[in-house]
Design an enzyme around this catalytic site. Structure first.
Site, PDB file in Angstrom:
ATOM      1  N   SER A 130      38.237  71.676  80.381  1.00  0.00           N
ATOM      2  CA  SER A 130      39.141  72.312  79.433  1.00  0.00           C
ATOM      3  C   SER A 130      40.550  71.738  79.561  1.00  0.00           C
ATOM      4  O   SER A 130      40.751  70.547  79.354  1.00  0.00           O
ATOM      5  CB  SER A 130      39.110  73.830  79.643  1.00  0.00           C
ATOM      6  OG  SER A 130      39.729  74.504  78.574  1.00  0.00           O
ATOM      7  N   ASP A 285      30.613  73.941  71.720  1.00  0.00           N
ATOM      8  CA  ASP A 285      31.988  74.370  71.981  1.00  0.00           C
ATOM      9  C   ASP A 285      32.729  74.597  70.675  1.00  0.00           C
ATOM     10  O   ASP A 285      32.736  73.732  69.789  1.00  0.00           O
ATOM     11  CB  ASP A 285      32.702  73.305  72.818  1.00  0.00           C
ATOM     12  CG  ASP A 285      33.974  73.816  73.474  1.00  0.00           C
ATOM     13  OD1 ASP A 285      34.525  74.833  73.027  1.00  0.00           O
ATOM     14  OD2 ASP A 285      34.414  73.189  74.451  1.00  0.00           O
ATOM     15  N   HIS A 314      32.137  77.004  75.125  1.00  0.00           N
ATOM     16  CA  HIS A 314      33.178  76.430  75.974  1.00  0.00           C
ATOM     17  C   HIS A 314      32.898  76.686  77.460  1.00  0.00           C
ATOM     18  O   HIS A 314      33.458  76.006  78.313  1.00  0.00           O
ATOM     19  CB  HIS A 314      34.539  77.007  75.598  1.00  0.00           C
ATOM     20  CG  HIS A 314      35.685  76.321  76.268  1.00  0.00           C
ATOM     21  ND1 HIS A 314      35.997  74.997  76.046  1.00  0.00           N
ATOM     22  CD2 HIS A 314      36.592  76.759  77.193  1.00  0.00           C
ATOM     23  CE1 HIS A 314      37.041  74.650  76.769  1.00  0.00           C
ATOM     24  NE2 HIS A 314      37.415  75.703  77.482  1.00  0.00           N
TER      25      HIS A 314
END
Length: 338
Positions: A130, A285, A314
Site C-alpha cells: 500500500s 483491489d 486491498h
C-alpha cells in the site's frame, strides 16, 4: 513512543513543502544481523495507519525475509505517531499545524538513516504494501543506483484521481464529527474515527469478499453488522486523528515524478527504476487496481506484473489470509533469488 524502536535524529529537515521540521525523527526497528559486506539489507516501510509491529509477520525463520540471512529495517512513516507526527511534535508544528510531508520526504530521510547510522550504500530489496509500495517505487526512482530489487504490493507509484476522491470521503467522515473541531480536539473524535472505519469497510475488501461472506467464514463474525462493529469500528479508534489526516495528505499527494529530479515526467521516473521489480497488485483491489499497475510496468525496464489471485481486495497479501501470505512469500523468495 514504542519502547522497542530506535530513533534516528535527523535534526532540522526541510520538507518538499518548504517547511522545516526543527528536529525530524524516524523511529525504526531492525531484525537480523548486518553482513560485513552490507549486502543483505531489506527495507520494509510502513503503510497508512501502520507501525513496524504490523509487518513483523512477514519476517521469520524459513520465510523470504529470514533474519538468519537478511538484515531487515522497518522505518516508521512520518505521521504514524512514532516518527515525527502531529501527535508528538511540539509547537509550532503540533496537531493540525503539522506541515505537509510527502513520500519523497520519507524516502530521503530513510536513505539518510541507512547511510548515517549503518553506512549502508546499497539495498538488496525494498518491499512495501500500500503506502509502503509508494515508498518502494520512490526508492527505485530516487536512488536507482542504490536499490537492487523492489517489491510493490497492492500499491502504486502515485495516488490516482479515483484514489484521491476515495480519500476525500474518508477525510469528510472524520471532519463531520463536531468533536474534531478542525483538528483542535480536546478528546478523541470517536464518532468521526468510527465513521472512517465504516467508509473503509466498503473499500478495503472487494465485492466478492462480501458476496462469499468471508467476513463470516474467515473472521468468524455471525452477522455483517457484527463484522462492521467488531472489525471496522475499532480500526482507527486508537489512532490520533491528526496523525491519520497527515498520512492521508501524504497519500493523496504521492507522485513518483513530483520532485526536482523528474519535474513531473512520470514516464522518466518509472523508466529510471533499474531495479528488478515485482509489481503485485491484488486482482480485486479497489484502491490500486491491476490495470493501473500494468500501465506502470509497461514503463519500467526490469519489472514484472504479478497480480495476487485473491478476493480480499486491498487486504490481499496480508497476514489475515494464509493463502495470500504464502503466495506473497513465495514471490519474495523468487525475487530475492533473482
Amino acid at each position: 513512543m514504542a519502547l522497542d524502536t530506535e530513533i534516528f535524529e535527523a535534526g532540522p529537515f526541510t520538507l518538499q513543502s518548504g517547511a522545516t521540521l526543527a528536529a525530524a525523527t524516524i523511529a525504526y526497528k531492525t531484525y537480523g544481523t548486518l553482513a560485513p559486506a552490507k549486502d543483505n539489507v531489506v527495507v520494509l516501510p510502513t503503510a497508512f495507519a501502520g507501525r513496524h509491529s504490523d509487518y513483523e509477520w512477514m519476517i521469520g525463520p524459513g520465510q523470504a525475509l529470514d533474519p538468519a540471512r537478511l538484515f531487515v529495517i522497518i522505518p516508521n512513516m512520518l505521521g504514524n505517531g512514532l516518527s515525527s507526527s502531529p501527535s508528538n511534535t511540539p509547537a509550532p508544528h503540533a496537531g493540525p499545524d503539522f506541515p505537509a510531508v510527502t513520500i519523497h520526504d520519507n524516502v530521503v530521510l530513510q536513505q539518510r538513516l541507512l547511510a548515517e547510522v549503518f553506512a549502508i550504500e546499497r539495498v538488496a530489496l525494498v518491499v512495501g504494501r500500500s503506502m509502503g509500495a509508494l515508498q518502494a517505487f520512490h526508492w527505485g526512482a530516487l536512488f536507482p543506483e542504490r536499490v537492487a530489487r523492489i517489491a510493490a504490493i497492492v500499491g502504486a507509484s502515485r495516488c490516482s484521481r479515483h484514489n484521491f476522491v476515495f480519500l476525500e470521503g474518508v477525510k469528510a467522515a472524520l471532519g463531520a464529527d463536531a468533536a474534531f473541531a478542525d483538528g483542535r480536539y480536546t478528546a478523541p473524535p470517536e464518532k468521526g474515527l468510527r465513521a472512517m472505519g465504516r467508509v473503509y469497510a466498503g473499500w478495503g475488501f472487494s465485492q466478492a469478499f462480501y458476496r462469499r461472506e468471508e467476513d463470516r467464514t474467515a473472521f468468524g463474525y455471525a452477522t455483517l453488522e457484527d463484522f462492521l462493529a467488531g472489525f471496522w469500528d475499532p480500526f482507527f479508534a486508537a489512532k490520533d486523528a491528526n496523525d491519520l489526516l497527515a498520512m492521508i495528505a501524504t497519500w493523496q499527494h504521492a507522485d513518483i515524478a513530483a520532485n526536482d529530479r523528474y519535474r513531473g515526467d512520470r514516464a522518466a521516473a518509472l523508466g529510471a527504476i533499474t531495479a528488478r521489480a515485482f509489481v503485485m497488485p491484488s486482482q480485486t483491489d479497489l484502491y490500486f487496481p491491476p490495470e493501473d499497475s500494468a500501465l506502470e510496468v509497461d514503463l519500467m525496464p526490469n519489472a514484472e506484473l504479478i497480480p495476487i489471485p485473491s478476493i480480499w481486495g486491498h487486504f490481499a497479501g496480508g497476514r489475515g489470509n494464509p493463502q495470500d501470505a504464502a503466495f506473497l512469500d513465495e514471490k519474495l523468495k523468487l525475487l530475492l533469488a533473482s
